[in-house]
Design an enzyme around this catalytic site. Structure first.
Site, PDB file in Angstrom:
ATOM      1  N   HIS A 257      30.628   0.449  41.532  1.00  0.00           N
ATOM      2  CA  HIS A 257      30.367   0.912  40.103  1.00  0.00           C
ATOM      3  C   HIS A 257      28.937   0.684  39.992  1.00  0.00           C
ATOM      4  CE1 HIS A 257      30.551   1.252  35.792  1.00  0.00           C
ATOM      5  NE2 HIS A 257      31.806   1.869  36.151  1.00  0.00           N
TER       6      HIS A 257
ATOM      7  N   ASP B  60      38.876   3.632  38.942  1.00  0.00           N
ATOM      8  CA  ASP B  60      39.346   5.091  39.353  1.00  0.00           C
ATOM      9  C   ASP B  60      40.491   5.158  40.254  1.00  0.00           C
ATOM     10  OD1 ASP B  60      38.034   6.570  37.303  1.00  0.00           O
ATOM     11  OD2 ASP B  60      36.005   5.968  38.381  1.00  0.00           O
TER      12      ASP B  60
END
Length: 418
Positions: free
Chosen positions: A336, A392
């Protein structure tokens, strides 16, 4: 540079020496930030052979590709500590909200700054759901798209289309101070657009989804929750007294909540920048929707599913891992931009995934996902780069298990509240 100053005012400043000119500049520090415009004063003569475009004599520029260390707005909405893996909405840890709150209640918190009373929430929920209905003409608009159009392309257009219905919400037509007067009328107009955008987001997303499925559109039902109504509009096939599974309804609500805000991500920044020109809120949301479509943002969960399908089976994971290391393949759903440890939302989503799979049965891709997860978490290449699974990675599997293969429109619904 002189003697150190004793006053706090002098200490909260940055002293800069420009070695090109020998001049010293003082830049104030406020809330651990400095004004970028202060560097316009740091000017120097143009060097021999230097290009004119540098405009050196007009001051320094701040180059920050990708907003890696640039603050453009003061906010008390969301706090993220990427090093510690912390996410808070208005001071509340995301873990507490996921366990005890709902998406609509959290939307109220994000927008208005505090959790609603029971009466406030009832009014808010009633208004949002009431505004879920769209004009009958919208059916013709949606039917104008090809049967195989991606739902995000449809949804992006649909938000802009909605703006054509509400001239009272357009500063271009009603005046530039429409939303900034601060009086009751201005606040009421603003609130109404909040209700409309959140309420219609799920309806528009469901319609976009059903175009792709070749199904007739479903009018938003009464008596269901926000996420329950959304699932009904997507999945109802004419069954009498149909109601979405409560476990799936709760799972979707948690996913909505987890994605509701994440500071100035790409889509939020796009909405702010578009809105700064005083367009109507529907056009601004349409711009944000377009930003969200990309595989590095809202489309990331779809990219995870495509990646897992391409891997094929757990047996192929080692070869895929090696291909990623050689930069021959792209690893989606790991790492991320902000979090340097695990994404705190990923733990909540992982638990939610187990609850969903208990109802739907395990997705055929789950074993491949687990094998990839385990292999990456044991490999120094990924561990040293702090490439842990993000939100995700698991959310894509949940959406797929629920039968929704085009996932980006779902993410769009969750982010219209901020």
């Amino acid at each position: 540079m002189g003697k150190p100053a004793d006053s706090r005012a002098d200490k909260n400043a940055l002293s800069i020496v420009d070695k090109r000119t020998g001049k010293t500049y003082t830049v104030p520090i406020t809330d651990n930030s400095i004004p970028a415009t202060a560097f316009k004063n740091v000017a120097a003569p143009k060097a021999v052979g230097e290009r004119d475009e540098n405009e050196t004599n007009r001051g320094l520029r701040i180059f920050d590709k990708g907003f890696l260390n640039t603050a453009v707005i003061q906010s008390q909405i969301t706090y993220i500590d990427g090093e510690a893996g912390v996410l808070r909405y208005r001071g509340y840890p995301i873990e507490q909200l996921a366990l005890h709150s709902s998406h609509l209640e959290t939307a109220y918190l994000l927008i208005y700054g505090s959790l609603p009373s029971k009466e406030q929430f009832n009014v808010f929920e009633k208004e949002v759901i009431h505004h879920g209905i769209v004009h009958a003409d919208a059916e013709n608009f949606f039917r104008s798209f090809r049967y195989d159009a991606h739902p995000m392309a449809i949804l992006t257009s649909a938000f802009a289309y909605m703006g054509s219905y509400y001239s009272e919400a357009n500063p271009s037509l009603q005046g530039q101070t429409l939303f900034t007067k601060g009086d009751k009328a201005s606040l009421a107009i603003m609130d109404k657009q909040i209700y409309r955008l959140i309420g219609k987001a799920t309806t528009l997303a469901a319609m976009a989804y059903r175009v792709r499925q070749g199904r007739e559109f479903v009018i938003p039902p009464t008596g269901l929750s926000y996420t329950g109504s959304f699932l009904y509009q997507m999945d109802h096939l004419g069954e009498e007294n149909y109601k979405p599974n409560p476990v799936l309804e709760k799972a979707l609500d948690v996913l909505f909540l987890l994605h509701a805000d994440h500071e100035l991500n790409a889509s939020a920044t796009t909405v702010l920048q578009t809105g700064s020109s005083l367009v109507d809120p529907y056009s601004a949301i349409a711009a944000g929707c377009a930003s969200l479509y990309g595989p590095l943002h809202g489309g990331a969960n779809e990219a995870v599913i495509r990646m897992l399908i391409s891997i094929g089976s757990p047996a192929n994971v080692p070869a895929f891992i090696e291909a990623v290391k050689k930069r021959e393949k792209v690893l989606s759903g790991f790492g991320h931009r902000i979090y340097r440890t695990s994404d705190p939302r990923s733990f909540i989503v992982r638990k939610t995934a187990d609850e969903v799979f208990a109802i739907t049965g395990k997705d055929e891709l789950l074993e491949t996902a687990m094998a990839l997860h385990d292999a990456a978490m044991k490999d120094d290449y990924f561990v040293s780069r702090k490439l842990a699974p993000n939100v995700d990675f698991w959310s894509g599997l949940i959406y797929r298990a629920m039968g929704h293969n085009h996932l980006s429109p779902l993410t769009s619904c969750l982010r219209t509240d901020v």
